[in-house]
Structures are given as structure tokens and as C-alpha cells.
Design a protein around this motif. Structure first.
Motif, PDB file in Angstrom:
ATOM      1  N   GLY A 139     -11.351   2.924  -3.216  1.00 34.34           N
ATOM      2  CA  GLY A 139     -10.254   2.266  -2.517  1.00 34.34           C
ATOM      3  C   GLY A 139     -10.791   1.714  -1.203  1.00 34.34           C
ATOM      4  N   SER A 140      -9.941   1.642  -0.217  1.00 28.24           N
ATOM      5  CA  SER A 140     -10.388   1.206   1.101  1.00 28.24           C
ATOM      6  C   SER A 140      -9.670   2.057   2.140  1.00 28.24           C
TER       7      SER A 140
ATOM      8  N   GLN B  53      -6.464   0.308  -5.558  1.00 28.86           N
ATOM      9  CA  GLN B  53      -6.417   0.968  -4.250  1.00 28.86           C
ATOM     10  C   GLN B  53      -5.666   2.295  -4.346  1.00 28.86           C
TER      11      GLN B  53
ATOM     12  N   LEU C  74       0.818  -1.210   0.000  1.00 27.77           N
ATOM     13  CA  LEU C  74       0.000   0.000   0.000  1.00 27.77           C
ATOM     14  C   LEU C  74       0.854   1.263   0.000  1.00 27.77           C
TER      15      LEU C  74
ATOM     16  N   ASN D  71     -11.890   7.532  -5.051  1.00 32.67           N
ATOM     17  CA  ASN D  71     -10.923   7.051  -4.061  1.00 32.67           C
ATOM     18  C   ASN D  71     -10.634   8.129  -3.010  1.00 32.67           C
TER      19      ASN D  71
ATOM     20  N   ASN E 198     -15.618   3.446   0.247  1.00 33.48           N
ATOM     21  CA  ASN E 198     -14.209   3.055   0.375  1.00 33.48           C
ATOM     22  C   ASN E 198     -13.969   2.012   1.464  1.00 33.48           C
TER      23      ASN E 198
ATOM     24  N   HIS F  86     -18.499  -0.723  -1.289  1.00 25.05           N
ATOM     25  CA  HIS F  86     -17.125  -0.860  -1.812  1.00 25.05           C
ATOM     26  C   HIS F  86     -16.790   0.177  -2.879  1.00 25.05           C
TER      27      HIS F  86
ATOM     28  N   PRO G 279     -13.256  -2.437   1.687  1.00 25.02           N
ATOM     29  CA  PRO G 279     -12.767  -3.489   0.784  1.00 25.02           C
ATOM     30  C   PRO G 279     -13.924  -4.252   0.124  1.00 25.02           C
TER      31      PRO G 279
ATOM     32  N   THR H  81      -9.763  -1.503   5.965  1.00 23.53           N
ATOM     33  CA  THR H  81      -8.864  -2.617   5.631  1.00 23.53           C
ATOM     34  C   THR H  81      -8.487  -3.376   6.902  1.00 23.53           C
TER      35      THR H  81
END
Ligand SMILES: *Cc1c(COP(=O)(O)O)cnc(C)c1O
Length: 458
Positions: free
Chosen positions: A81-82, A70, A19, A438, A294, A290, A296, A87
């Protein structure tokens, strides 16, 4: 440290390295199919390998084999993204390995679902008494909502569809727009309502249902009726006029379903909430977590104004359950039985962002889309095709052979690696579609992206 603890720490380090470097790397996958097959394939190990070597192999393959969805400059499809808390919470879900189907298997997930459902309804401007199901995505949310609608409108016509199926049932009219998302048609197909047995309402130049044509269409139909509207067109980001549509569905006694996969979250923005005005008058709403929230993959949410119909459509036993203050059994609101604790990362994202943080995330994405469109409009070789109302931008190359030039531009851009965005067709024209969804995208990323697009014009 136990072997298990050292394996999990090692995995966390590898994930963090991935990441931390994602903003710098080429956005598309670099590995070819052959390379991945060579790296990951081969015979099934007879005796098994060390746990570290399994994780190391996957982490190495992930460096070149994943798409940097991501990352800060991934604008393809509509993919969020997450946020870090989501996450991390998702790792706990795997560590706990709860079966979140019924309360007794996981009191924690049941209560997390209750709390997260309440917060989501508050953010979306939906009444607190609505029922909520945590599903895999908006496809599953549309399916669940339309199954609930099917139950409700047939029950109103004296037919028990869960017991008797559709053989001999009163016909259900389904009204969609020319721009309804294909997952609506897939849900209709799965529910036996027929993907093509629909009345289509024309849309305007931005893809919005023309509500003035809905009244006459509904007046011409008799019997149980379901209307599917949309909050957030997957190309333009445009919103059907939900309040005006609700006037018509109320008048004609039809069920109103709204597909708000990402657009629903405009409700959290002070300057854009008007786009979903009237959403609380719907009978069901489908959305994704998701994408814009944001978290997963995979995570979607369905809301309905009719909790009893929702449970009866999803479970066999619920028909006999007396509504009470009993604990929540999550499976009563979704098609699955055994399932993971999908609401936990949703809860973590909401708790870490707060109302202001989520609303700022949505506004930032929309402002960045406007910034991008402004850059692109500065180039006379390019044309922005949509009114940028939220986070979606459609752009194409102008001139003779515009479609061909646009497709070439998209190919160059996808190969070049600064960013990634999808090609689409809008009203018969080839276009590049960018979705700013994102949490980590910055103004600098947008400026780099605009420059890359301009470089790729043939
Ligand atoms: C993405 C999307 C869907 C489908 O959602 P999944 O999460 O892929 O299942 C449905 N409707 C709209 C408008 C979408 O943008």
C-alpha cells in the motif's frame, strides 16, 4: 480561497473519502470495461470542462474502477500500500513539479536522494560508499544494475561497451537460477545479452539456488561473468544462500547481482535478517520501494558497489567527470533524463516510520503470513506448499483433481470480494499465492481472509 486552492482541497477530500472506506469495499474492481468506457470515453471535449467536474468524474470512476490494492486485504502479486506520509509527500512532488534530472533543476530532490539513499543502505546493510539510483521499479533496477555489470566486466576485459556496443566484444557469461524473476530475463534481452544465452543453476524445493552447483558451473566458464541471485522468491519468499554464492563469485571473479525486490527488506528484521546474510558482498542489488516499503507507485531503487561503473553505464558525459564532492545529479544513476522526484515519498515513508517502524512493518507482515498459514493448515482440505519464511503463503486444495479444485477456489475467492490474491503455478501445481505486504493489514483481516478461503473450497 483561490480556485486552485479550492480544487486541491476538494481533491484531497475525495482522496481521503476513498481511503477511509477502502477497508469496507469489495476488493476487486466492480466496474466492467464497458461501464468504464461509457463513463470515461466519448469525444475529446472541444472547449474543455470545469476542473471540478474533471476531478469529480475521475473520483467517481475510481470508486468502482480501481482495485483496492491500497486496502488491508489485497494480497495479489506482491503489492504494497502506501503509508500516509508517503501519499502526502507524493502530492507535494506533483505540486512542486520538479524536474529531478539534474541538481540545478531541483536542489531539494537531489539532497533528498542523497539522504534517502544513505538511510536505505543503512537499513539494507549495504556499505555507505555504494551508489544509488531511484528508478521506477525493480524491473528498471535490475536493468540498471545489469547495465552497470555489463560495463564493469567488459571494461575489465579492455572493451568500451558504451562506445563500441557489443559487436566484436568479448562474450559475457550470464548465470541465473531456474527461479530467477522474469524481469532479469527482460533486462538481459534489453541489454543485448540474450534472455536465453544463460547458464541456469538448479534450485531446491523452495526455489533457492543450489550454491554447491554454482562453483563447478563457474569453473567451467571463462571470460567476463555475471551471476544473478535472488533475495525473496516471488512465490515462496525463499532466499538464495547469498553468502555461499558470494564465496563462489569472489573466487571466480564474477559480478554478483542480487534481485531483492521485496526480500531485501528482511534485512530490517531482527529475526529474519540472517536470510540476506552476505548481501554487502554483492556488486549490485535491485529492490522496490512500492512493494514492502509502502510508497506510491512507481518506485524502485538500485544500489551498486561500483559508483564509477554505475555512472559510466548510465550517462555519456560521466566518463569525463572527475569524482568529487560535487552535488548529486540524479540522472547519472538511472536510464531516464527528465524525471519526477521519486525519492521524496521514499524519504517521507522512512522519516515517518523510522528504523523501528519499518522493521515492525516487515515483522508484522511476516507474522501475519505465519498466522494465515496456521489457519490454512488447520483445514484438512488445504495444503500449504511453502516454508513460510517471510510474507509469502502458497496454498492449494488437496485431493483428486487438485489443480481444478484449486483454480475453482481461486475464482470464487476473487469474485467474492473479501480479499484478493493471485493464482500461480508452483512446481507444476496450481496454487493460490498470498503476499502480505500492506502496512495496514491486521490480524482480524487475516482471520477474515482465512475464513473466506475456506468458504471458497469447492
Ligand atoms: C516484483 C518483482 C520484480 C519486478 O519489480 P517491478 O516493481 O514490477 O518492476 C523483480 N523481481 C522480483 C523478485 C519481484 O518480486
Amino acid at each position: 480561497m483561490s480556485t486552485r486552492a479550492s480544487l486541491l482541497h476538494r481533491t484531497a477530500d475525495l482522496a481521503a473519502q476513498y481511503l477511509d472506506s477502502i477497508g469496507e469495499r469489495h476488493v476487486a474492481a466492480l466496474a466492467t470495461t464497458d461501464e468504464l468506457r461509457r463513463q470515461l470515453g466519448g469525444p475529446l471535449p472541444v472547449d474543455g470542462e470545469s476542473e471540478e467536474s474533471v476531478v469529480d468524474l475521475l473520483a467517481a470512476a475510481g470508486q468502482r474502477g480501481t482495485v483496492a490494492t491500497q486496502g488491508r486485504r489485497y494480497f495479489g502479486f506482491v503489492v504494497g500500500g502506501s503509508v500516509p506520509a508517503a501519499t502526502a509527500a507524493d502530492w507535494l512532488v506533483s505540486a512542486w513539479d520538479q524536474n529531478a534530472g539534474v541538481y540545478v533543476l531541483s536542489p531539494l530532490v537531489s539532497v533528498v536522494e542523497e539522504v534517502a539513499a544513505g538511510w536505505l543502505k543503512e537499513l539494507a546493510g549495504l556499505p555507505s560508499g555504494w551508489s544509488t539510483g531511484f528508478v521506477t521499479g525493480c524491473q528498471a533496477a535490475n536493468f540498471t544494475a545489469l547495465a552497470t555489470a555489463r560495463h564493469h566486466v567488459l571494461n575489465g576485459a579492455g572493451w568500451d561497451v558504451e562506445a563500441q556496443g557489443l559487436y566484436g566484444a568479448p562474450a559475457i557469461n550470464v548465470v541465473v537460477s531456474d527461479e530467477s524473476h522474469y524481469t532479469i530475463f527482460n533486462a538481459l534481452k534489453l541489454l543485448g545479452l540474450g534472455a536465453e544465452r544463460v547458464t541456469r543453476i538448479p534450485t531446491d524445493d523452495q526455489g533457492r539456488m543450489r550454491a554447491e552447483l554454482l562453483g563447478p558451473a563457474l569453473a567451467a566458464l571463462t571470460g567476463p561473468t555475471i551471476v544473478c541471485a535472488q533475495a525473496g522468491n516471488v512465490n515462496t519468499g525463499a532466499f538464495d544462500p547469498i553468502d555461499a554464492i558470494a564465496d563462489q563469485t569472489t573466487k571466480h571473479g564474477a559480478w554478483l547481482h542480487v534481485d531483492g525486490a521485496f526480500g531485501l527488506w528482511a534485512a530490517t528484521s531482527r529475526s529474519r535478517a540472517h536470510l540476506v546474510h552476505g548481501i554487502g558482498r554483492a556488486d549490485s542489488v535491485a529492490t522496490d520501494a512500492h512493494k514492502w516499503l509502502n510508497v506510491p507507485y512507481d518506485s524502485g531503487v538500485v544500489f551498486t558497489a561500483h559508483p564509477t561503473s554505475h555512472r559510466r553505464a548510465m550517462t555519456l558525459s560521466a566518463a569525463y567527470i572527475i569524482e568529487s564532492a560535487k552535488e548529486r545529479d540524479p540522472h547519472e544513476f538511472v536510464p531516464e533524463e527528465s524525471r519526477r522526484g521519486r525519492a521524496v515519498p521514499v524519504y517521507a515513508a522512512l522519516r515517518s516510520l523510522g528504523r523501528n517502524g519499518f522493521s515492525a512493518l516487515v515483522d508484522r507482515c511476516c507474522d501475519l503470513a505465519t498466522r494465515l498459514a496456521t489457519h490454512l493448515r488447520d483445514d484438512a482440505r488445504l495444503e500449504v506448499l511453502n516454508d513460510v519464511v517471510i510474507n509469502q503463503v502458497l496454498v492449494r486444495v488437496v485431493g483428486d483433481e487438485a489443480d481444478k479444485a484449486t483454480r475453482t477456489m481461486i475464482e470464487h475467492l476473487q469474485r467474492e470480494g473479501t480479499c484478493w490474491a493471485s493464482g500461480t503455478t508452483w512446481h507444476g501445481m496450481a496454487a493460490l499465492r498470498l503476499s502480505i505486504s500492506n502496512y495496514s493489514t491486521t490480524e482480524a483481516d487475516i482471520d477474515l481472509t482465512a475464513a473466506a478461503i475456506r468458504r471458497c473450497v469447492p
